[in-house]
Design an enzyme around this catalytic site. Structure first.
Site, mmCIF file in Angstrom:
data_model
loop_
_atom_site.group_PDB
_atom_site.id
_atom_site.type_symbol
_atom_site.label_atom_id
_atom_site.label_comp_id
_atom_site.label_asym_id
_atom_site.label_seq_id
_atom_site.Cartn_x
_atom_site.Cartn_y
_atom_site.Cartn_z
ATOM 1 N N GLU A 119 -2.642 2.902 8.031
ATOM 2 C CA GLU A 119 -3.632 3.978 7.979
ATOM 3 C C GLU A 119 -3.714 4.701 9.324
ATOM 4 O O GLU A 119 -4.789 4.920 9.891
ATOM 5 C CB GLU A 119 -4.999 3.429 7.560
ATOM 6 C CG GLU A 119 -4.970 2.715 6.223
ATOM 7 C CD GLU A 119 -6.331 2.212 5.758
ATOM 8 O OE1 GLU A 119 -7.283 2.236 6.573
ATOM 9 O OE2 GLU A 119 -6.446 1.803 4.592
ATOM 10 N N GLU A 266 -2.496 -1.323 -0.939
ATOM 11 C CA GLU A 266 -3.668 -2.197 -0.821
ATOM 12 C C GLU A 266 -4.680 -1.841 -1.895
ATOM 13 O O GLU A 266 -5.014 -0.671 -2.073
ATOM 14 C CB GLU A 266 -4.357 -2.058 0.541
ATOM 15 C CG GLU A 266 -3.614 -2.627 1.726
ATOM 16 C CD GLU A 266 -4.392 -2.454 3.033
ATOM 17 O OE1 GLU A 266 -5.624 -2.221 2.974
ATOM 18 O OE2 GLU A 266 -3.782 -2.546 4.109
#
Length: 494
Positions: A119, A266
């Site tokens: 991220e 995820e």
């Protein structure tokens, strides 16, 4: 004579192409912020025992990569956020990273992708200018090692880069990152890679101020008056995850790119939270992840891309108890460090998920009253022919210590032994039948193909054959018929 490494690489490519034809998969993330982290061999043992065929690492730990050798498990290795800056500024650093962390382990270890950072755009935005250069340098290093067809490069991003994900049809990426995202999409398209998305319906629900019902986040059916519909496309969304993935597809399309496949790197649900986190429960976590597996393994995509499966990595294998933040942040793991499952979860095959099994199991109904389950459990365990030893403390089916779990085991044991004599699966309305094998880890339910009474094989030895047989309906035989001779020609030419 052809060098042995060339032969091994070509064979691994063939295996990888074969596996890619098998359809959707569910994998797992392995985080390492764990006080008593088991050894790499123990972690791989947990994967094998539960027939988990895909794993994502957040780094390129040598112990894990060695332990994963010769298992067939597909591995995503990670470039840490700390490494992104250096790699993004130096092709030689990228080449060294590939040589040390990838080329040194293939083909024994089945590395199939590199996740560049975690991220990056939202967690270390100052590194955004070097993110795509890092991806490019790593890819060029793979090309130099003749590994670029086997191993793809991408960069996991949070759904937070899409400010308004609903309705999906109007979703766009945050314009702050337009230049970086455009370059990333161009790279993914040019290298036939895919977009890595971290998507959490748990946060979509808990931060949604009650806009969406929890059943929508948990993949539960919604009544007709509460259907979630995109007003522009009139697509019906049966789960929040489907909508999140579609929001990403529409955001990509807003850049005028044709389809770049989305893989969810995820997703999950915490099973324990603080006083202000009432939705982080064992029951919700079990429901979410069980339904997630069923959803993914039906081999279909979201409404806008129905032919592209939503391949997903569950977050995560173990609780990372060293993480800071709220209680829930430390309780996403689906296994304890001793390999015991926190709650029942069937990872192994689409056979169980799609209901093609000939065995019928009896389990407790989701949402059944705890008092009624307790009565049913006591009655079942009071029958002379029902063995409830496995749900006693210290035994393989004790955890999770819930009426839902214990009643399911007892109900099923009664049903398997008594149905031939007229026994039913009802227990005053608290039980239901299913063809999905409720076994998990070392807890084997009566009637399971893995139980000793049925003559089934152990989970670890059943790993490869079951994944092939259960996914055969999606096998693209004509395509494989072309690939195999082509690969043989490569072997001959080498």
């Amino acid at each position: 004579m052809m060098p042995e490494k060339w032969l091994a690489i070509v064979l691994l490519l063939l295996v990888g192409m074969f596996c890619n034809a098998l359809g959707a998969f569910v994998g797992v993330n392995i985080g390492t912020d764990v006080s008593n982290l088991p050894s790499a061999s123990v972690l791989v043992g947990i994967l094998k025992a539960n027939q988990i065929t895909h794993v994502r690492l957040y780094d390129a730990d040598a112990h894990m990569l060695n332990a994963l050798a010769n298992t067939g498990i597909e591995v995503v290795v990670g470039v840490t956020n700390e490494e992104v800056l250096g790699i993004g500024q130096s092709p030689s650093t990228a080449a060294t990273w590939i040589n040390r962390n990838v080329a040194a382990y293939v083909p024994s270890t089945n590395i199939t992708a590199i996740a560049v950072g975690s991220e990056v755009l939202t967690s270390i935005p100052h590194a955004a200018p070097v993110l795509v250069p890092a991806m490019n340098y790593l890819h060029k290093a793979l090309v130099a090692s003749n590994l670029n067809f086997q191993i793809k490069v991408s960069a996991p991003q949070s759904l937070d880069i899409i400010p308004r994900p609903f309705p999906p049809s109007t979703a766009t990426f945050n314009s702050t990152w337009n230049s970086t995202i455009y370059q990333m999409l161009q790279f993914l398209k040019n290298t036939n890679s895919y977009f890595m998305l971290n998507a959490y319906p748990y946060y979509g629900y808990t931060n949604g101020d009650g806009i969406f019902p929890i059943d929508y986040a948990l993949f539960r059916p919604l009544p007709s008056v509460k259907q979630i519909v995109d007003p522009n496309t009139l697509f019906h969304y049966e789960s929040m995850l489907d909508a999140m993935v579609d929001a990403t597809y529409y955001s990509v399309q807003a850049f005028n790119f044709s389809v770049v496949p989305v893989v969810v790197t995820e997703s999950g649900w915490p099973w324990l939270g603080g006083a202000n986190e009432p939705d982080a429960t064992v029951e919700n976590a079990e429901t979410f992840n069980s339904n997630l597996i069923r959803r993914v393994l039906n081999n279909s995509g979201p409404p806008s891309q129905p032919d592209i499966p939503i391949n997903t990595y569950i977050y995560e294998l173990l609780n990372e108890d060293k993480r800071s933040g709220p209680v829930s942040e430390r309780n996403w793991g689906v296994f304890l460090t001793n390999g015991t499952a926190v709650y029942p979860l069937s990872w192994s095959t689409s056979l169980q998920a799609t209901g093609n099994s000939s065995t019928v199991f009896c389990v407790a109904k989701e949402g059944a009253d705890s008092d009624d389950l307790e009565k049913g459990l006591n009655w079942a365990c009071g029958q002379s022919q029902v063995n409830c030893t496995a749900i006693q403390e210290g035994q393989p089916c004790y955890s999770p210590n819930t009426y839902q779990n214990h009643a399911s085991y007892a109900y099923n044991d009664y049903y398997q032994k008594m149905r031939s004599g007229g026994g039913t699966c009802d227990f005053r309305g608290t039980a239901t039948t299913t063809t999905a094998d409720p076994s998990y880890g070392s807890c084997i339910f009566s009637g399971s193909s893995n139980s000793s009474s049925s003559g089934g094989t152990s989970p670890s030895s059943a790993f490869a054959p079951e994944s092939l047989s259960s996914r055969s309906p999606t096998l693209q035989v004509p395509r494989l018929g072309v690939l195999i001779p082509a690969m043989l020609l490569i072997l001959i030419s080498l």
